[in-house]
Enzyme design. Structure first.
Site: not given
Ligand code: G6P
Ligand code: MN
Length: 433
Positions: A147, A93, A169, A253
Site C-alpha cells: 500500500n 504506520r 488489493c 473504505y
Molecule cells: C485491507 C486492505 C489492505 C490493507 C488491510 C489492512 O485488506 O485491502 O490494503 O493492508 O486491509 O489490514 P490490517 O489488518 O493491517 O489493518
Molecule cells: Mn487494499
C-alpha cells in the site's frame, strides 16, 4: 518450473501466500519461492522461512523455499515478483495514524495524511525494485500488494516505462464474497463488474449465472444486514436510501469519506486509549509470530483471519495463475485505464475488472462512472497523481498541495502543521525530502 520472489517475505501475511501456492500447485508449479527481506526483518524472515518449509513439506509439494537478505541475488531470472513490504515497519504506520489524530484529523493507513505519507515513503522503494527487475529479470511480472496500491500504480505509470506492473488489493474480492453471502448464492455464480480507484472502487453491474440481477443486488445492499466491510474497517451500515440513490455498490473504505465524522470520532476514542488499528495490528502480529515459531505448526493459523487481508492470497495466486496459464478470465486489478473508465484520464491508474492473459490485464470498458460518485473519484485521483510526483521529486510545495487537496484534510493551516510534523518524524525514510 516457475520462480517467484516475494519482497517483504517476512510479513505475517506470507503463510497465506504459501497456502495459496500449495493449493494451486497442480496448475501453477512454483518450483522456487524466494522470500526476501531487509536486515531489520531478519528474525521475522527466518521464522516465516522455517514455517513455509514446514507447510510445503506437510503438503507434500516439491516447492523449494529460499530465504535471503540479498534482493538482487533473489531477482535473478525470476518469473514473478510480488511486493508486500512496509517501509519503516509498523512503527511508521503507528505514526501515520497517531500524528493526524493528535490534530483531530483522520489517521488511516491508506487514506488522508497517513496514506499520503505511506505513499511518500514507499513509492521510491518500489521504483528502486523496478530498476532492479529491469536489469535482472526484465521478463518478470511485478504483482504489488504494497500500500497505498493506487498511488504506487499511478507512480509507476507516470515515472517508469515498466509495463509488467500490476497493483492488487483484496477489497473487490471481499465485496464479491460479501455480496454473494447477502444474496445467499455461491460466489462462483456471481459476477460483479468493478471500477474506480484502489480503496475507492464500486460494483457497477451484477450478474447471476450470466443473467442481469442489478435490481436484486441493489435491493439486497439496502437491507439492514448489509454491512459488508473488511476486518480493519468499522462495519457501520449505510443509509439504505443513500445506497438506492447511488445505485452502485460502494467499497468499505468510502466510509472514511461519507461517514467521515463518525469514523473520526471512533478513531479518536481508540487513539486516546492507545488502540489505533496499527497498534492493534502490532499486538496481533506479536501473537501470530509466537504461533509461527511453534515447530508443530504446519498450516496457516486461524488467527490470521483477524487481519484486513482476507482473500489476499487468493487474489494474488489467481492472478499469477491466469497470467501463467493464459486463462483469459476476469479479475480486478490496478492498471492503466486506457479509456476503460471513460470519465477518468486515459493515462491514469484505475482499479478495474480486467481480462487476464499472458499479456497481462486488459481492462473491461465500463463506460462512465455515475455522476453521484465521479466527483470524489476525480478529486482522489488528483491527490494520487500529485502525491506520486511529490514522492519522486521531493518537492515540498507539491507535497503540501497534494495533502491539502485531499478532502480529509480540514484546512491548509492544519495541513501545513501535519506535513511538517510528519516530514520530521519520518525523515529517515524520506531521503528525497
Ligand atoms: C485491507 C486492505 C489492505 C490493507 C488491510 C489492512 O485488506 O485491502 O490494503 O493492508 O486491509 O489490514 P490490517 O489488518 O493491517 O489493518
Ligand atoms: Mn487494499
Amino acid at each position: 518450473g516457475i520462480k517467484v520472489v516475494t519482497i517483504g517475505g517476512g510479513s505475517s501475511y506470507t503463510p497465506e501466500l504459501i497456502e495459496g501456492f500449495i493449493k494451486r500447485y497442480h496448475e501453477l508449479p512454483v518450483r522456487e519461492l524466494w522470500l526476501v527481506d531487509i536486515e531489520e526483518g531478519r528474525e521475522k524472515l527466518e521464522v516465516i522461512g522455517a514455517l513455509a518449509k514446514r507447510m510445503v513439506e506437510e503438503a507434500g509439494v516439491p516447492m523449494e523455499i529460499k530465504v535471503t537478505l540479498d534482493r538482487r541475488e533473489a531477482l535473478m531470472g525470476a518469473d514473478f515478483v510480488t511486493t508486500q513490504l512496509r517501509v519503516g515497519l509498523l512503527d511508521a504506520r503507528i505514526k501515520d495514524e497517531r500524528i493526524p489524530l493528535s490534530h483531530r484529523v483522520l489517521g488511516q493507513e491508506t487514506n488522508g495524511a497517513g496514506g499520503f505519507f505511506k505513499g511518500l515513503r514507499t513509492i521510491p522503494v518500489i521504483l528502486d525494485i523496478i530498476r532492479d527487475i529491469e536489469e535482472l529479470c526484465p521478463e518478470a511480472w511485478l504483482i504489488n500488494f504494497t500500500n497505498p496500491a493506487g498511488m504506487i500504480t499511478e507512480a509507476v505509470l507516470r515515472h517508469t516505462d515498466f509495463k509488467r506492473f500490476i497493483g492488487l488489493c483484496n477489497v473487490p474480492l471481499g465485496m464479491h464474497m460479501g455480496l454473494s453471502q447477502l444474496l445467499d448464492v455461491d460466489p462462483e455464480r456471481l459476477r460483479v463488474d468493478f471500477a474506480g480507484l484502489n480503496h475507492m472502487v464500486f460494483g457497477l453491474n451484477f450478474y447471476l449465472d450470466g443473467r442481469d440481477i442489478r435490481g436484486k443486488a441493489m435491493d439486497a445492499l439496502q437491507r439492514p444486514d448489509a454491512h459488508i466491510s473488511m476486518a480493519n474497517i468499522m462495519a457501520e451500515p449505510w443509509d439504505p436510501d443513500f445506497i438506492r440513490g447511488l445505485d452502485v455498490m460502494p467499497c468499505p473504505y468510502l466510509r472514511y469519506y461519507w461517514k467521515h465524522g463518525d469514523m473520526l470520532e471512533k478513531d479518536l476514542k481508540n487513539f486516546e486509549n492507545n488502540g489505533t488499528r496499527a497498534e492493534v495490528v502490532k499486538e496481533l502480529e506479536r501473537e501470530l509470530f509466537e504461533l509461527y515459531r511453534d515447530p508443530k505448526l504446519k498450516t496457516k493459523p486461524k488467527q490470521l483471519e483477524e487481519r484486513g487481508g482476507a482473500y489476499y492470497s487468493d487474489a494474488a495466486c489467481e492472478l499469477i495463475s491466469s497470467i501463467y496459464n493464459d486463462r483469459g478470465d476476469i479479475q480486478v486489478v490496478n492498471t492503466h485505464n486506457r479509456g476503460a473508465v471513460a470519465n477518468l484520464p486515459y493515462d491514469c491508474a484505475v482499479e478495474v475488472s480486467s481480462v487476464i492473459t499472458k499479456e497481462g490485464p486488459r481492462p473491461l470498458t465500463v463506460g462512465e462512472l455515475p455522476e453521484e460518485v465521479i466527483g470524489i473519484v476525480r478529486q482522489i485521483k488528483t491527490f494520487e497523481r500529485l502525491t506520486a510526483d511529490a514522492a519522486v521529486s521531493g518537492d515540498r510545495v507539491k507535497a503540501l498541495t497534494a495533502l491539502n487537496v485531499n478532502p480529509l484534510i480540514p484546512s491548509d493551516r492544519v495541513g501545513r502543521i501535519i506535513l511538517e510534523e510528519m516530514l520530521t518524524s519520518h525523515r529517515e525514510y524520506l531521503p528525497n525530502f
